[in-house]
Write a protein that holds these residues in place. Structure first.
Motif, short mmCIF file in Angstrom:
data_model
loop_
_atom_site.label_atom_id
_atom_site.label_comp_id
_atom_site.label_asym_id
_atom_site.label_seq_id
_atom_site.Cartn_x
_atom_site.Cartn_y
_atom_site.Cartn_z
N ARG A 501 -2.44 6.67 13.87
CA ARG A 501 -3.24 6.06 14.94
C ARG A 501 -3.76 4.66 14.56
N ILE A 502 -3.91 4.42 13.27
CA ILE A 502 -4.48 3.11 12.87
C ILE A 502 -3.42 2.15 12.31
N ARG A 503 -2.16 2.58 12.27
CA ARG A 503 -1.13 1.72 11.68
C ARG A 503 -1.07 0.34 12.33
N GLN A 504 -1.11 0.33 13.64
CA GLN A 504 -1.01 -0.96 14.34
C GLN A 504 -2.20 -1.84 13.99
N SER A 505 -3.38 -1.23 13.86
CA SER A 505 -4.56 -2.01 13.47
C SER A 505 -4.42 -2.55 12.06
N LEU A 506 -3.87 -1.75 11.15
CA LEU A 506 -3.73 -2.17 9.76
C LEU A 506 -2.80 -3.37 9.62
N ASP A 507 -1.86 -3.52 10.56
CA ASP A 507 -0.96 -4.67 10.51
C ASP A 507 -1.72 -5.98 10.69
N PHE A 508 -2.93 -5.92 11.23
CA PHE A 508 -3.72 -7.14 11.45
C PHE A 508 -4.75 -7.36 10.33
N THR A 509 -4.74 -6.51 9.32
CA THR A 509 -5.67 -6.67 8.20
C THR A 509 -4.94 -7.26 7.00
N ALA A 510 -5.70 -7.65 5.99
CA ALA A 510 -5.11 -8.16 4.76
C ALA A 510 -4.31 -7.05 4.07
N ILE A 511 -3.31 -7.43 3.29
CA ILE A 511 -2.43 -6.46 2.66
C ILE A 511 -3.19 -5.52 1.73
N SER A 512 -4.27 -6.00 1.11
CA SER A 512 -5.05 -5.13 0.22
C SER A 512 -5.65 -3.96 1.00
N TYR A 513 -6.18 -4.23 2.19
CA TYR A 513 -6.75 -3.16 3.01
C TYR A 513 -5.67 -2.17 3.44
N LYS A 514 -4.55 -2.70 3.93
CA LYS A 514 -3.48 -1.84 4.41
C LYS A 514 -2.97 -0.94 3.29
N THR A 515 -2.79 -1.52 2.11
CA THR A 515 -2.31 -0.76 0.96
C THR A 515 -3.32 0.29 0.54
N ASP A 516 -4.57 -0.11 0.44
CA ASP A 516 -5.63 0.78 -0.01
C ASP A 516 -5.82 1.96 0.93
N PHE A 517 -5.93 1.69 2.23
CA PHE A 517 -6.20 2.75 3.19
C PHE A 517 -5.02 3.72 3.30
N THR A 518 -3.80 3.19 3.25
CA THR A 518 -2.62 4.06 3.30
C THR A 518 -2.57 4.97 2.07
N ALA A 519 -2.85 4.39 0.90
CA ALA A 519 -2.83 5.19 -0.33
C ALA A 519 -3.89 6.27 -0.31
N ARG A 520 -5.07 5.95 0.21
CA ARG A 520 -6.15 6.93 0.25
C ARG A 520 -5.83 8.09 1.19
N LEU A 521 -5.15 7.80 2.29
CA LEU A 521 -4.90 8.83 3.28
C LEU A 521 -3.72 9.74 2.91
N SER A 536 -7.77 -5.68 -7.33
CA SER A 536 -8.94 -4.84 -7.58
C SER A 536 -8.92 -3.54 -6.77
N LEU A 537 -7.75 -2.93 -6.65
CA LEU A 537 -7.64 -1.65 -5.98
C LEU A 537 -7.54 -0.53 -7.01
N GLU A 538 -7.94 0.67 -6.60
CA GLU A 538 -7.82 1.85 -7.46
C GLU A 538 -6.86 2.83 -6.81
N PHE A 539 -5.82 3.20 -7.54
CA PHE A 539 -4.81 4.13 -7.04
C PHE A 539 -4.85 5.41 -7.86
N ASP A 540 -5.05 6.51 -7.19
CA ASP A 540 -5.13 7.81 -7.87
C ASP A 540 -4.06 8.73 -7.29
N SER A 541 -3.09 9.10 -8.13
CA SER A 541 -2.01 10.00 -7.70
C SER A 541 -1.26 9.43 -6.50
#
Length: 705
Positions: A501-521, A536-541
């Protein structure tokens, strides 16, 4: 008479609005007067232990002044006493202590009447290095340094920024050496100008004092400015996160950072503080003030939960890393009664809904509110919808009450029908009860403002709006990030649904946000990463390699137990990254991969690369000269008559390839440091041009005098 003492006292009293009324040479006394409204005040100040204060006292008393005879003190002691008196230090500290108690009670009391608050440390770093105290202790330990400091305390939504700000205030109350100017910058629907916001906060907190006096005491280091939620001011509905749009706010802060000033900003991670432009701004001002960046990470379950409860949760099917890496849920599991805890772990996948149902049921009892849990959720979802549409996270209470009456009339009427006719209140009564809801009454610092109690709760109701609108589109990080945070504890199918549902919105954000939120979900990066960089992102598993990763740079990122599919990776650089846990890399790289300045165990990656990234590049002197010129041109670009930069972030230098590989550039930076042409300033992430070696630098660049 000691003229130096006299001049020092005159300067201090003048700053506090006094005038030098008369100097008694024989008595060794100086009299300062101050007019406040109808009252004329006189301070009789002795200039020695043997000073005679009787005649000055009698003279000015006879003239109608309210006189106070002061003790003989040094200028520094005098300044301290004036500060305590004018700023009403004791009463302000007492009020702040009450605010702290009210805030901490608001966190734990919804779970149990006998629950006790405790500030629990999460892992954190200080300028990139792991911290060993606590975020609050790191700040307080630096407040007595004789140099201005800007503290940035960064954390994800709902991960303890406000708690840390309050903890700093609490520690300052205990030590009584500094006076906090504490403000929660919950953003109104109007986009404020930072300078006016800051001056308004000064006027509100110290209404009887001139703003110039308060600013001078900030400069002296006695008043510590603690501004919680700085990111709330950064985003205006008609602007993006470009540094050029937000730099004036930081320049305003820089104007206050003189003398011994200390300014503390808490903020969620934002692109503003990650780009090359911000690093250059910080480096440009490094001679004027220090920048201390404290990043708060995810909390440790062991620190939060009693051993018995921790083991009980371990025995369930709950995905501990995703489901419980949130202070809000940990507080819930820590504080609820034993019978409620046992019910939760019987069906751990329903953790989030049980959390909200628990609070909403308690609210019915607390307020004697005849309204079902579902109706309460409906109203709060409507409030969140208006926040999203209006671009605000906090508003005047009257506005929220009117909003509920306008948009939630059916829920209110359904609730009224449940009251006995003899006790039935009116609609305004119900709307006011909702406006006083435990999930809305966020802060004692904004008495007339209404906002959700924390980011996790905000995210829950934002997500409810996202999921009921198939065409939802909004790139405001203040709403996207809380929604992501609130959905991390849920089962994977629900997390995937929110992501779609938020993919289209993420396309309008900076790549750090898109990467971070996708990884978290979803624990994976399922879209291409190309010709960009994340910082400065944290990636867990997290699984890297479902899609192509090409010409991409990870700066100062943390990787824990991640999977790397190398055949999908080409031209990837890991600069100053940290590798912990059981990271794994498989396959043959599609192209060069560079691991530069890493911390932790990167052996898994180097072994998988088989040394392919370690090509010897220091071959010909000509190549070495071209590389040195390439690096130095980042400070002094071609075509510029003058030097453009004194400092440059290493990540910025290495990301502009210019035909060279990142490892070549990185090694050349270190060679120039060994030669003394480049220096390391306060931060290891920067290099600084050595102006004492300008002739040699000119020679390498081929510039004439």
């Amino acid at each position: 008479m000691d003229n130096q003492l006299k001049r020092g006292l005159e300067e201090i009293y003048r700053r506090y609005g006094f005038e030098t009324a008369k100097v008694y040479e024989a008595e060794e006394v100086i009299v300062f007067t101050l007019k406040t409204g109808y009252f004329d005040n006189a301070d009789i100040v002795p200039l020695s232990e043997s000073a005679g204060t009787k005649k000055p006292f009698d003279d000015f008393s006879a003239s109608g002044y309210a006189c106070t005879v002061r003790k003989f003190l040094s200028p520094k002691q005098t300044e301290t006493e004036l500060f305590k008196g004018f700023f009403s230090v004791a009463s302000i500290l007492d009020r702040l202590e009450k605010d702290y108690e009210q805030f901490t009670n608001s966190i734990v009391k919804p779970f149990a009447d006998d629950a006790r608050y405790e500030y629990i440390n999460a892992p954190y770093s200080v300028n990139g290095k792991d911290g060993s105290k606590s975020p609050a202790a790191e700040v307080v330990a630096r407040l007595n340094t004789t140099r201005p400091i800007l503290f940035l305390i960064e954390a994800a939504a709902g991960f303890g920024k406000t708690c840390t700000a309050y903890e700093i205030v609490h520690q300052l109350i205990q030590e009584k050496n500094h006076l906090p100017l504490f403000s929660e910058l919950s953003r109104n629907r109007k986009a404020p100008i930072f300078r006016y916001v800051l001056l308004d906060e000064i006027d509100r907190k110290f209404p009887t004092l001139s703003s110039r006096l308060v600013q001078s005491e900030i400069t002296n280091g006695r008043v510590i400015a603690i501004l919680d939620g700085f990111d709330e001011l950064l985003r205006k509905s008609d602007e993006d996160d470009d540094f050029e749009n937000q730099e004036p706010m930081l320049e305003t802060i820089g104007q206050f950072l003189t003398g011994n000033a200390k300014i503390i900003l808490t903020t969620r991670r934002t692109v503003l503080f990650e780009g090359d432009a911000f690093h250059n701004w910080a480096a440009t001002h490094s001679d004027e003030f220090d920048l201390i960046r404290i990043r708060i990470g995810e909390p440790s379950l062991v620190d939060w939960l009693p051993e018995k409860r921790f083991k009980a949760i371990q025995a369930t099917s709950l995905d501990i890393k995703n489901s419980l890496a949130n202070p809000v849920l940990l507080s819930y599991l820590r504080c609820i009664p034993e019978d409620k805890f046992e019910a939760v772990i019987e069906s751990p996948q329903e953790l989030v809904e049980r959390y909200f149902n628990f609070l909403l049921e308690r609210e019915r009892v607390r307020q004697d509110l005849q309204m079902s849990v579902d109706k309460q959720k409906s109203i709060l979802t409507s409030v969140a919808a208006d926040m999203i549409a209006g671009g605000y996270t906090s508003e005047q209470r009257d506005y929220i009450v009117d909003l509920i009456l306008r948009n939630c009339i059916q829920e209110i009427e359904d609730a009224l029908a449940l009251y006995p006719s003899s006790e039935r209140p009116d609609k305004e009564f119900i709307a006011n009860k909702i406006a006083s809801h435990a999930l809305l009454d966020r802060s004692s610092k904004e008495e007339n403002k209404i906002g959700f109690i924390n980011e996790f709760v905000l995210g829950y109701f934002v997500a409810a709006n996202i999921l009921k609108d198939n065409e939802w589109l909004n790139d405001d990080i203040r709403f996207l990030e809380p929604a992501v945070i609130s959905y991390r504890p849920r089962p994977m199918p629900e997390r995937r649904e929110l992501l779609e549902r938020i993919r289209q919105s993420l396309d309008f954000t900076a790549i750090s946000y898109k990467t971070d939120f996708t990884a978290r979900l979803i624990g994976a990066i399922d879209f291409p990463l190309q010709s960009d960089e994340a910082e400065s992102l944290e990636f867990d598993s997290v699984n890297f390699g479902l899609e192509e990763i090409e010409n991409f740079q990870f700066n100062d990122c943390i990787f824990r137990s991640c999977e790397f599919l190398l055949e999908k990776m080409s031209g990837v650089t890991f600069l100053n990254c940290k590798f912990y846990g059981r990271n794994n890399a498989n396959g043959i790289p599609a192209g060069p991969i560079y691991v530069l300045g890493e911390i932790g165990d990167s052996g898994f990656l180097r072994n998988a690369l088989g040394g392919s990234e370690s090509i010897d590049f220091s071959t010909l002197p000509t190549q070495e000269l071209l590389l040195e010129r390439h690096v130095l041109e980042k400070f002094w670009p071609v075509g510029r008559e003058k030097l453009m930069h004194k400092h440059r972030p290493i990540s910025g230098i290495c990301s502009g390839y210019g035909g060279f590989r990142p490892d070549e550039i990185y090694r050349t930076i270190h060679q120039l440091k060994k030669k003394g042409l480049l220096l390391q300033p306060n931060s290891a992430a920067f290099v600084e041009l050595n102006f004492d070696r300008l002739p040699e630098i000119r020679h390498i660049l081929g510039r004439t005098q």
